[in-house]
Motif scaffolding. Sequence first.
Motif, mmCIF file in Angstrom:
data_model
loop_
_atom_site.group_PDB
_atom_site.id
_atom_site.type_symbol
_atom_site.label_atom_id
_atom_site.label_comp_id
_atom_site.label_asym_id
_atom_site.label_seq_id
_atom_site.Cartn_x
_atom_site.Cartn_y
_atom_site.Cartn_z
ATOM 1 N N ARG A 215 0.824 -1.216 0.000
ATOM 2 C CA ARG A 215 0.000 0.000 0.000
ATOM 3 C C ARG A 215 0.855 1.262 0.000
ATOM 4 N N ARG A 216 1.946 1.240 0.759
ATOM 5 C CA ARG A 216 2.795 2.430 0.819
ATOM 6 C C ARG A 216 3.404 2.749 -0.538
ATOM 7 N N GLU A 219 -0.594 3.125 -3.168
ATOM 8 C CA GLU A 219 -1.790 3.871 -2.813
ATOM 9 C C GLU A 219 -1.502 5.375 -2.757
ATOM 10 N N ALA A 222 -1.831 5.685 1.855
ATOM 11 C CA ALA A 222 -1.818 4.328 2.416
ATOM 12 C C ALA A 222 -2.719 4.189 3.632
ATOM 13 N N PRO A 225 -6.685 3.461 1.966
ATOM 14 C CA PRO A 225 -6.441 2.744 0.707
ATOM 15 C C PRO A 225 -7.663 2.733 -0.209
ATOM 16 N N LYS A 229 -8.373 -2.895 -0.306
ATOM 17 C CA LYS A 229 -9.137 -2.590 0.895
ATOM 18 C C LYS A 229 -9.219 -3.802 1.819
ATOM 19 N N TYR A 236 -8.657 -9.338 2.304
ATOM 20 C CA TYR A 236 -8.447 -8.173 1.466
ATOM 21 C C TYR A 236 -9.134 -8.342 0.114
#
Length: 244
Positions: A215-216, A219, A222, A225, A229, A236
């Motif tokens: 995500r970092r 996104e 983050a 998100p 999700k 997820y």
Amino acid sequence: MAEPQSENGRILVLDDDARIRQMLSRYFEDEGYHVTSVGDGNGLRVSLQAATFDIVLLDLMLPGGEDGLSLAREIRASSDIPIIMLTGRDDVVDKIVGLEVGADDYIAKPFHLREVLARVKTVLRRRRPQNPSPPPAASEEVLRFEGWTLDPGRRQLTMADGTAVDLTTGEFDMLLVLARQPGRVFTREMLMELTRARNWEAFDRTIDSQIARLRRKIEPDARRPSLIKSVRGVGYVFTGKRSE
């Protein structure tokens, strides 16, 4: 002189306490592992560049301005090598942070050597392939979503402007599994099986840490998100919009 070969694996130990390094080295070598031990971050970097290891035992508290968390982040930025954190503090916050930056397990000092051996065996067992899948064919479908391009054949993720984003093997495999089936909810167990194809034991934090790092990188925010999700209590789901 040729370096001795080990049937069980190669371990890199980083601890500033020479007695602990010696104790771990002797014990694991007696158990059939090849062990390299270092006392600081520079020694860690040199060793990782010079040889391939199966696992790193990494002390959390180190002198000289560097700590195990920053070194774990550095390792995880370019490698999926398993990491077990060693620390003299049994702090829940430290443990969670260590796992979130990419550690696979966490052991508080003082520890029993048999416990460390058991943890090492468990992590390596999860990581070693049982029935490895063949690499994707170069002609495999390229996936496009929200300005991103995910190319399985080249194993490359690029932004809308063509800039490549560095992903570890695990991060790439995780994104590929999710992006192939947008809208499908995957449990952690399914993701563990589909991305690793390994004999494993339930270890939810491994998946959560992998998702957090991914995500970092992809996104816009983050903390909120929009592409991957969480589904509370389940796992997820990929919610990015696919495009041709």
